[in-house]
Design a protein around this motif. Structure first.
Motif, PDB file in Angstrom:
ATOM      1  N   ALA A 142       0.838  -1.204   0.000  1.00 25.82           N
ATOM      2  CA  ALA A 142       0.000   0.000   0.000  1.00 25.82           C
ATOM      3  C   ALA A 142       0.872   1.253   0.000  1.00 25.82           C
ATOM      4  CB  ALA A 142      -0.922  -0.010   1.220  1.00 25.82           C
ATOM      5  N   ILE A 143       1.909   1.263   0.813  1.00 25.70           N
ATOM      6  CA  ILE A 143       2.812   2.421   0.872  1.00 25.70           C
ATOM      7  C   ILE A 143       3.487   2.633  -0.478  1.00 25.70           C
ATOM      8  CG2 ILE A 143       4.962   3.276   1.906  1.00 25.70           C
ATOM      9  CD1 ILE A 143       4.073   1.791   4.502  1.00 25.70           C
ATOM     10  N   GLU A 144       3.917   1.552  -1.095  1.00 27.31           N
ATOM     11  CA  GLU A 144       4.575   1.647  -2.410  1.00 27.31           C
ATOM     12  C   GLU A 144       3.646   2.283  -3.440  1.00 27.31           C
ATOM     13  OE1 GLU A 144       6.458  -1.358  -5.809  1.00 27.31           O
ATOM     14  OE2 GLU A 144       6.010  -2.120  -3.799  1.00 27.31           O
ATOM     15  N   ILE A 145       2.395   1.844  -3.449  1.00 27.39           N
ATOM     16  CA  ILE A 145       1.400   2.392  -4.389  1.00 27.39           C
ATOM     17  C   ILE A 145       1.137   3.863  -4.091  1.00 27.39           C
ATOM     18  CG2 ILE A 145      -1.061   2.318  -4.988  1.00 27.39           C
ATOM     19  CD1 ILE A 145       0.416   0.126  -6.362  1.00 27.39           C
ATOM     20  N   LEU A 146       0.993   4.185  -2.819  1.00 25.95           N
ATOM     21  CA  LEU A 146       0.647   5.561  -2.440  1.00 25.95           C
ATOM     22  C   LEU A 146       1.791   6.533  -2.684  1.00 25.95           C
ATOM     23  CD1 LEU A 146      -1.370   4.715   0.776  1.00 25.95           C
ATOM     24  CD2 LEU A 146      -2.274   5.830  -1.279  1.00 25.95           C
ATOM     25  N   ASN A 147       3.008   6.050  -2.634  1.00 36.24           N
ATOM     26  CA  ASN A 147       4.135   6.934  -2.956  1.00 36.24           C
ATOM     27  C   ASN A 147       4.106   7.357  -4.418  1.00 36.24           C
ATOM     28  OD1 ASN A 147       5.415   7.379  -0.484  1.00 36.24           O
ATOM     29  ND2 ASN A 147       6.471   5.411  -0.555  1.00 36.24           N
ATOM     30  N   LYS A 148       3.582   6.480  -5.281  1.00 35.28           N
ATOM     31  CA  LYS A 148       3.392   6.871  -6.690  1.00 35.28           C
ATOM     32  C   LYS A 148       2.356   7.972  -6.789  1.00 35.28           C
ATOM     33  CE  LYS A 148       4.450   2.271  -8.598  1.00 35.28           C
ATOM     34  NZ  LYS A 148       3.903   1.115  -9.366  1.00 35.28           N
ATOM     35  N   ALA A 149       1.271   7.817  -6.019  1.00 35.06           N
ATOM     36  CA  ALA A 149       0.230   8.840  -6.023  1.00 35.06           C
ATOM     37  C   ALA A 149       0.753  10.152  -5.443  1.00 35.06           C
ATOM     38  CB  ALA A 149      -0.969   8.347  -5.221  1.00 35.06           C
ATOM     39  N   LYS A 150       1.546  10.045  -4.397  1.00 41.23           N
ATOM     40  CA  LYS A 150       2.112  11.237  -3.758  1.00 41.23           C
ATOM     41  C   LYS A 150       3.029  11.986  -4.723  1.00 41.23           C
ATOM     42  CE  LYS A 150       4.947  12.549   0.241  1.00 41.23           C
ATOM     43  NZ  LYS A 150       5.738  12.028   1.381  1.00 41.23           N
ATOM     44  N   LEU A 151       3.758  11.227  -5.529  1.00 43.80           N
ATOM     45  CA  LEU A 151       4.644  11.842  -6.518  1.00 43.80           C
ATOM     46  C   LEU A 151       3.828  12.627  -7.541  1.00 43.80           C
ATOM     47  CD1 LEU A 151       7.703  11.887  -7.168  1.00 43.80           C
ATOM     48  CD2 LEU A 151       7.284  10.007  -8.767  1.00 43.80           C
ATOM     49  N   ALA A 152       2.661  12.071  -7.892  1.00 44.96           N
ATOM     50  CA  ALA A 152       1.806  12.729  -8.888  1.00 44.96           C
ATOM     51  C   ALA A 152       1.094  13.941  -8.303  1.00 44.96           C
ATOM     52  CB  ALA A 152       0.785  11.727  -9.428  1.00 44.96           C
ATOM     53  N   ASN A 153       0.670  13.829  -7.037  1.00 42.98           N
ATOM     54  CA  ASN A 153      -0.068  14.938  -6.424  1.00 42.98           C
ATOM     55  C   ASN A 153       0.177  14.922  -4.907  1.00 42.98           C
ATOM     56  OD1 ASN A 153      -1.804  16.940  -5.641  1.00 42.98           O
ATOM     57  ND2 ASN A 153      -3.601  16.126  -6.700  1.00 42.98           N
ATOM     58  N   PRO A 154       1.250  15.553  -4.469  1.00 41.95           N
ATOM     59  CA  PRO A 154       1.636  15.486  -3.048  1.00 41.95           C
ATOM     60  C   PRO A 154       0.667  16.170  -2.102  1.00 41.95           C
ATOM     61  CG  PRO A 154       3.033  17.040  -4.243  1.00 41.95           C
ATOM     62  CD  PRO A 154       2.223  16.312  -5.273  1.00 41.95           C
ATOM     63  N   ASN A 155      -0.188  17.025  -2.610  1.00 47.19           N
ATOM     64  CA  ASN A 155      -1.097  17.773  -1.748  1.00 47.19           C
ATOM     65  C   ASN A 155      -2.515  17.197  -1.713  1.00 47.19           C
ATOM     66  OD1 ASN A 155       0.887  19.721  -1.048  1.00 47.19           O
ATOM     67  ND2 ASN A 155       0.571  20.723  -3.036  1.00 47.19           N
ATOM     68  N   ASP A 156      -2.698  16.030  -2.298  1.00 44.74           N
ATOM     69  CA  ASP A 156      -4.024  15.421  -2.290  1.00 44.74           C
ATOM     70  C   ASP A 156      -4.318  14.874  -0.888  1.00 44.74           C
ATOM     71  OD1 ASP A 156      -5.908  12.947  -2.569  1.00 44.74           O
ATOM     72  OD2 ASP A 156      -6.199  14.083  -4.414  1.00 44.74           O
ATOM     73  N   ALA A 157      -5.409  15.347  -0.282  1.00 52.05           N
ATOM     74  CA  ALA A 157      -5.721  14.994   1.105  1.00 52.05           C
ATOM     75  C   ALA A 157      -5.992  13.498   1.268  1.00 52.05           C
ATOM     76  CB  ALA A 157      -6.926  15.797   1.592  1.00 52.05           C
ATOM     77  N   GLN A 158      -6.691  12.891   0.288  1.00 54.72           N
ATOM     78  CA  GLN A 158      -7.007  11.464   0.398  1.00 54.72           C
ATOM     79  C   GLN A 158      -5.758  10.603   0.269  1.00 54.72           C
ATOM     80  OE1 GLN A 158      -9.741   9.952   1.292  1.00 54.72           O
ATOM     81  NE2 GLN A 158     -10.969  11.815   1.465  1.00 54.72           N
ATOM     82  N   VAL A 159      -4.806  11.042  -0.534  1.00 51.29           N
ATOM     83  CA  VAL A 159      -3.528  10.329  -0.651  1.00 51.29           C
ATOM     84  C   VAL A 159      -2.803  10.357   0.687  1.00 51.29           C
ATOM     85  CG1 VAL A 159      -1.231  10.363  -1.716  1.00 51.29           C
ATOM     86  CG2 VAL A 159      -3.269  10.710  -3.129  1.00 51.29           C
ATOM     87  N   GLN A 160      -2.758  11.542   1.305  1.00 47.46           N
ATOM     88  CA  GLN A 160      -2.077  11.679   2.588  1.00 47.46           C
ATOM     89  C   GLN A 160      -2.783  10.885   3.686  1.00 47.46           C
ATOM     90  OE1 GLN A 160       0.823  12.989   3.231  1.00 47.46           O
ATOM     91  NE2 GLN A 160       1.222  13.976   1.269  1.00 47.46           N
ATOM     92  N   LEU A 161      -4.117  10.903   3.678  1.00 46.26           N
ATOM     93  CA  LEU A 161      -4.876  10.141   4.672  1.00 46.26           C
ATOM     94  C   LEU A 161      -4.589   8.636   4.535  1.00 46.26           C
ATOM     95  CD1 LEU A 161      -7.038   9.905   6.885  1.00 46.26           C
ATOM     96  CD2 LEU A 161      -8.765   9.843   5.051  1.00 46.26           C
ATOM     97  N   ALA A 162      -4.620   8.159   3.297  1.00 42.34           N
ATOM     98  CA  ALA A 162      -4.347   6.736   3.063  1.00 42.34           C
ATOM     99  C   ALA A 162      -2.911   6.386   3.451  1.00 42.34           C
ATOM    100  CB  ALA A 162      -4.617   6.387   1.602  1.00 42.34           C
ATOM    101  N   LEU A 163      -1.976   7.301   3.162  1.00 39.66           N
ATOM    102  CA  LEU A 163      -0.586   7.078   3.575  1.00 39.66           C
ATOM    103  C   LEU A 163      -0.479   6.970   5.100  1.00 39.66           C
ATOM    104  CD1 LEU A 163       1.902   9.233   1.441  1.00 39.66           C
ATOM    105  CD2 LEU A 163       2.130   6.808   2.047  1.00 39.66           C
ATOM    106  N   GLY A 164      -1.208   7.847   5.786  1.00 36.27           N
ATOM    107  CA  GLY A 164      -1.214   7.783   7.250  1.00 36.27           C
ATOM    108  C   GLY A 164      -1.693   6.421   7.734  1.00 36.27           C
ATOM    109  N   ASP A 165      -2.774   5.920   7.135  1.00 39.21           N
ATOM    110  CA  ASP A 165      -3.314   4.615   7.522  1.00 39.21           C
ATOM    111  C   ASP A 165      -2.312   3.493   7.229  1.00 39.21           C
ATOM    112  OD1 ASP A 165      -5.646   5.843   8.332  1.00 39.21           O
ATOM    113  OD2 ASP A 165      -6.746   5.391   6.485  1.00 39.21           O
ATOM    114  N   ALA A 166      -1.645   3.597   6.080  1.00 38.73           N
ATOM    115  CA  ALA A 166      -0.682   2.563   5.693  1.00 38.73           C
ATOM    116  C   ALA A 166       0.524   2.572   6.629  1.00 38.73           C
ATOM    117  CB  ALA A 166      -0.239   2.771   4.251  1.00 38.73           C
TER     118      ALA A 166
END
Length: 584
Positions: A142-166
């Motif tokens: 999950a973290i690996e996938i979300l880091n790709k999303a973070k790279l694309a849009n680091p300020n997306d709140a749902q990406v950050q929330l999911a990263l927190g959960d992961a």
């Protein structure tokens, strides 16, 4: 031209309305109002069957409620939709993960990500959540996938929330905190992110600070249901970790969970979550009421049998518990958990117990032990929970049953109770072989007891009673040489403890320790240890007499010395007195 403009405007309004329906449904899901979310999503699909994303969200709700069959139906329907069909591959992939088919799951995830645009992150978030929500969570993927999303849009709140959960699931508190903080800063309406900061404090056992964090969420929105569930869980943990607060905090926990229910729903699924919490809180009267209410609402849901079985057992209705749990565990389609087998085993033991509790029907005991073994095979951590059951049987002098339970417990060397369970195992076997109705000791069982005491000694060499009972066990087994050795070890361990304590008290340790026994050493510190000796005097005389009897035929001088040590402690000891006469 005007007709075209009107048609276009109507299309835009309809599209916006449908998007708003999905957002409202998402908010209901976040608020854990799953029945409301299902209703909204079904309406959206009925109004527009081509809405594949609505089908995916609905399937996900069913997965959250552990209703995989319904989830699959909607995911399959969503795959055939004209819009948002690819999301449904994520839902089907999670079902593959639940079935341990990781290869199939990854293939479906690849179908989703292969044509993503650079700024698309929502699909990554849902894939990550599939990894996290699977029966066997994979937080690193999950973290690996979300880091790709973070790279694309680091300020997306749902990406950050999911990263927190992961990160939280991966036990990385620091990065989880940063991610949750970033999520809330990016979108201050995202109350779950703020609430999760309190969850981190709960995990760190900072309960006062956690409650304060939750209250900040309530100040913003007093109707946000999940925060009351977290308050309930926090007070439950607080009560268990600080026993002096248990009664007060458990009542608070139960009250906050009821508040959570009023803000979510009273569906069967919600009632089941409530029932799970009542089990944790050990409120079995309330559990029985909840179970019977669920039975009225849905008499065919097999999981209700679990709650009926648990509550019936804890409330003393062992026949009802046995029936409910047998019916539940017999159905291979049910998701049986280790606790189900533990309760089933306990119900059989209770059913088979004699009036005085000292004997258990052999057939029912054997069946119960098989159930308990199934539980430990499913989850070895359960072995630690057997200590309570074993001790209850031990205390009621059902030593054979206690030994059987402890034997399963010590099959897991990593159990937190491994040392104590070995001691109880050895003791239970020893006492089971000293019953008045025992004609001949069970040598195989006594060897198990010897091994159990050996395990205790290996891990804790200063546990004096382990040597004492090991000696007694070998005496029963007529292994006299070992008996004498362990009696001597017992005495040496006790004397060494005393000598160490005296040394720490800046006393000169007299080499003639027996003078202490005779009471000729009058120093105050020695008198303290004289009092300690009085507590174990009978054990010492037992050890000296048995060692002396062993040496009587091979070393009369040593035998006499040992019998004299007995008489130094107990001048009226007839066995030592008569034995010395025979040795002259």
């Amino acid at each position: 031209m005007n007709k075209f403009k009107i048609f276009s405007l109507a299309l835009v309004v309809t599209t916006v309305a449908k998007a708003q329906d999905l957002e409202t449904a998402k908010k209901a899901i976040d608020a854990e109002q799953f029945e409301k979310a299902k209703s909204l999503l079904k309406s959206a699909i009925q109004a527009k069957p081509a809405n594949g994303k609505a089908a995916f969200l609905l399937g996900n709700v069913y997965l959250k409620q552990n209703i995989a069959d319904s989830a699959t139906i909607y995911f399959q329907r969503g795959l055939a939709a004209a819009e948002g069909a690819k999301f449904n591959n994520i839902g089907l992939a999670q079902i593959d993960l639940d079935a341990n088919n990781v290869t199939a799951a990854k293939a479906k995830f690849d179908l989703v990500t292969k044509d993503l645009k650079k700024k698309d992150v929502e699909e990554y978030v849902f894939i990550a959540r599939a990894y996290m929500n699977a029966d066997k969570p994979d937080f690193k993927s999950a973290i690996e996938i979300l880091n790709k999303a973070k790279l694309a849009n680091p300020n997306d709140a749902q990406v950050q929330l999911a990263l927190g959960d992961a990160y939280y699931g991966d036990k990385n508190q620091n990065d989880a905190y940063v991610a949750y903080r970033n999520a809330y800063q990016a979108d201050n309406t995202l109350l779950r992110a703020k609430m999760q900061l309190g969850v981190l404090l709960k995990g760190a056992k900072a309960y006062t600070e956690a409650v304060k964090a939750y209250n900040e969420v309530i100040t913003i929105d007093a109707n946000y249901g999940p925060v009351y569930r977290e308050l309930a869980e926090t007070y439950y943990l607080w009560g268990n970790n600080v026993p002096s607060t248990y009664t007060e905090n458990i009542q608070k926990a139960l009250g906050f969970y009821e508040k959570y229910m009023t803000l979510t729903d009273y569906s069967i699924t919600s009632r089941m979550r409530h029932a799970d919490f009542l089990i944790l809180a050990k409120d079995y009267k309330a559990l029985e009421l909840e179970a019977n209410k669920m039975k009225e609402l849905d008499g065919v849901n097999p999981r209700i049998l679990r709650y009926l079985g648990y509550s019936a057992y804890e409330n003393g209705n062992f026949e009802a518990a046995l029936k409910a749990l047998q019916d539940y565990t017999a159905n291979t389609a049910n998701k049986v958990i280790p606790r189900d087998y533990i309760y089933l085993g306990q119900a059989k033991i209770k059913k088979g117990a004699s009036a005085d509790g000292k004997t258990i029907d052999p057939a029912l005991l054997a069946s119960a032990i098989e159930d308990i073994k199934k539980a430990v095979t499913m989850e070895p951590l359960v072995a630690a929970d057997l200590n309570e059951l074993g001790k209850k049987l031990y205390d009621q002098k059902a030593f054979g049953a206690a030994a059987a339970v402890f034997e399963v417990a010590v099959s897991v060397p990593t159990s937190k109770n491994y040392l104590m369970d070995n001691f109880y195992l050895g003791n239970a076997i020893y006492y089971d072989n000293t019953r008045k109705d025992v004609v001949k000791p069970d040598l195989v069982a006594l060897q198990k007891a010897d091994t159990a005491f050996g395990n205790v000694i290996a891990a804790s060499p200063n546990t004096a009673d382990a040597y004492l009972f090991r000696a007694r066990t070998n005496r029963l087994a007529e292994k006299d040489e070992l008996m004498a050795k362990y009696y001597e070890d017992y005495i040496n361990v006790v004397l060494k403890k005393w000598e160490s304590a005296l040394s720490e008290a800046n006393q000169i340790v007299d080499s003639k320790v027996l003078e202490l026994y005779k009471g000729t050493l009058k120093d105050a510190n020695y008198e303290i240890f004289k009092a300690e000796l009085d507590k174990v005097k009978n054990k010492f005389t037992e050890a000296y007499n048995n060692m002396a009897a062993f040496y009587a035929n091979s070393d009369k001088a040593k035998a006499k010395e040992l019998f004299n040590k007995t008489l130094a402690l107990d001048p009226t000891n007839s066995y030592a007195t008569e034995s010395l006469k025979l040795l002259k």
